[in-house]
Design a protein around this motif. Structure first.
Motif, PDB file in Angstrom:
ATOM      1  N   SER A  72      27.014  26.560  68.767  1.00  0.00           N
ATOM      2  CA  SER A  72      27.200  26.931  70.122  1.00  0.00           C
ATOM      3  C   SER A  72      28.714  26.311  70.588  1.00  0.00           C
ATOM      4  N   LEU A  73      29.457  25.662  69.662  1.00  0.00           N
ATOM      5  CA  LEU A  73      30.568  25.260  70.095  1.00  0.00           C
ATOM      6  C   LEU A  73      31.665  26.080  69.278  1.00  0.00           C
ATOM      7  N   LYS A  74      31.317  27.426  68.951  1.00  0.00           N
ATOM      8  CA  LYS A  74      32.259  28.209  68.327  1.00  0.00           C
ATOM      9  C   LYS A  74      33.509  28.700  69.070  1.00  0.00           C
ATOM     10  N   ASN A  75      33.215  28.770  70.286  1.00  0.00           N
ATOM     11  CA  ASN A  75      34.385  28.942  71.266  1.00  0.00           C
ATOM     12  C   ASN A  75      35.299  27.579  71.606  1.00  0.00           C
ATOM     13  N   THR A  76      34.786  26.645  70.821  1.00  0.00           N
ATOM     14  CA  THR A  76      35.604  25.404  71.248  1.00  0.00           C
ATOM     15  C   THR A  76      36.048  24.644  70.282  1.00  0.00           C
TER      16      THR A  76
END
Ligand code: ADP
Ligand code: ASP
Ligand code: MG
Length: 454
Positions: free
Chosen positions: A410-414
């Motif tokens: 879920s942190l792929k864009n962070t």
């Protein structure tokens, strides 16, 4: 005996204080020791006063003092009108305000604000609130003895972040409290946050320290419970000011609560749990605005279930990368690094090391210049600001493998600068960019507490 601590919002104004008095009345059979904070926002104002004095802004400092005088006097009017005790309360308040004014004048003349004087200034909030509330309790029919916490909360001489001296507190507190109850008082009131060094100089336990005071007193008198009365329905799944749809947690362990507080949850002072654990005293976090709610019970580790309980965060942390080829195959390098942090009294939160790199996070960026200068002599140092730390907390969370894989996906864009899950089995922490904090917090909360319960 029980200890009941009331935070700033529980004593913000006459209405809140009346509600608080009724809560205390409902516990009289348990011999309540009431620990009060300053009225809401008063400690902030006292910090402002001390800063204004330090920078020579006399008009500003005096203006804030005058506003505080008016606020406390109005409260006395509302709560103690028609009582002979009103004059006594006003007299006691005036003594504190006059001393405050003298301290401020001295700082302005000297152009210097020492920690010792600052502690005396910011301790005034609790001294003032305890005068008003103590009299209001007695006027309401609850004979109340007011004790000066500086008689038994003995600390070291780090005036603004004072550490309690447990043995001294244990030896002084019971006699003081017992003699107050023996004199016929039905309740005892004292100040949170403040203490005194062995030499009798005023000290404070750091921001939010009234919780810690309550727990220290509870430990010293072996209280049967410590109640922390605040403005939310107990400990929640995340900070309700930042995350939507938070839920109250009915039971949490001492260890989980300490971890939450240490990793940023403002609901309890991080050290509150320690003294309670020493005597195995249950701690309850309760809502003075909603007494019917059962709040949160903090209990032994063995008495709670495994699983995620809460998400904490620290919004403004510093990430430091220390690189040195000397680390490779050479023992003692880490020791040198941590010695520098220790000497500068900077505490490190998360650490991860690789062959030639140490990454670590620091909560309080106060005196980093000296640390960086010393580190630069032995390594290359890079400091990254505007980072936040987000921690998932709960008994044995690190064993939930699906959790970490979900979080990483879920942190792929962070940008994730550090993941730490080794230090405690109850905590997985992520360091991310500060501008991503709110979104990630809500996303984590939705996944962990909302979708799951659907
Ligand atoms: P008090 O003045 O009673 O000590 P504080 O403001 O210090 O109150 O602490 C209570 C506040 O802590 C709540 O109003 C809430 O916004 C905040 N808070 C942060 N994290 C949490 C959490 N996980 N659960 C409950 N409250 C939290
Ligand atoms: N009044 C102090 C503060 O605002 C202590 C407390 O409220 O716990 O930090
Ligand atoms: Mg607090």
């Amino acid at each position: 005996m029980i200890v009941m601590k009331f935070g700033g919002t529980s004593v913000a104004n006459a209405e809140a204080i009346k509600r608080t008095i009724e809560i205390i009345r409902s516990r009289l059979d348990k011999k309540p020791i009431v620990v009060v904070s300053a009225l809401s926002k008063v400690t902030d104002a006292l910090y402002k006063i001390s800063d204004s004095a330090k920078y020579g802004e006399q008009t500003m400092a005096i203006e804030i003092i005058d506003k505080l005088r008016v606020r406390h006097a109005e409260l006395v009017d509302e709560l103690l009108g028609g009582c002979a005790c009103k004059d006594e309360a006003l007299k006691a308040l005036n003594i504190e305000f006059d001393e405050l004014q003298k301290l401020v004048e001295a700082v302005i003349v000297l152009g210097e604000l020492t920690p010792r004087i600052k502690a005396r200034i910011i301790s005034k909030g609790e001294l003032l609130s305890s005068i008003v509330i103590g009299h209001a309790l007695t006027k309401s029919g609850i004979a109340t003895c007011r004790l000066d916490a500086r008689r038994f909360i003995v600390t070291n001489d780090e005036y603004l972040q004072a550490r309690p001296i447990i043995a001294e507190i244990e030896s002084h507190t019971p006699a003081e409290i017992e003699s107050a109850f023996n004199s016929g008082c039905k309740a005892v009131i004292t100040q949170g946050f403040i203490g005194a060094t062995s030499a009798g100089e005023t000290s404070v336990l750091g921001r939010g320290g009234s919780d810690y005071s309550a727990s220290l007193i509870g430990m010293a008198v072996s209280a049967s419970a410590i109640e922390i009365w605040t403005d939310v329905d107990g400990v929640k799944t995340a900070d309700p000011r930042r995350v939507a749809n938070t839920q109250s947690i009915s039971r949490i362990s001492f260890e989980e609560a300490a971890e939450m507080a240490h990793f940023g949850a403002k609901v309890l002072h991080p050290l509150t749990i320690e003294p309670a654990v020493m005597k195995n005293i249950p701690v309850y976090v309760l809502n003075s605005l909603n007494q019917e709610n059962s709040g949160t019970e903090i209990v032994n580790y063995d008495d709670v279930e495994d699983g995620v309980k809460s998400i904490s965060f620290k919004e403004e942390i510093v990430l430091m990368n220390i690189f040195s080829p000397h680390m490779i195959n050479i023992s003692g390098f880490l020791m040198k690094v941590f010695d520098i942090f220790a000497k500068n009294k900077v505490s490190v939160d998360l650490i991860s090391t690789s062959e030639a790199n140490i990454s670590l996070t620091i909560d309080n960026a106060g005196s980093l210049d000296a640390v960086c200068a010393s580190l630069s002599e032995i390594a290359e140092v890079r400091v990254l600001n505007d980072k936040s730390q987000l921690s998932i907390i709960g008994k044995n969370v690190v064993k939930q493998r699906s959790l970490i894989s979900w979080a990483v996906t879920s942190l792929k864009n962070t940008n994730v600068y550090m993941i730490s899950q080794a230090a405690s089995s109850d905590n997985i922490s992520f360091v991310i960019d500060r501008n991503r904090l709110d979104e990630v917090l809500q996303e984590f909360h939705n996944y962990l507490f909302e979708y799951k319960s659907l």
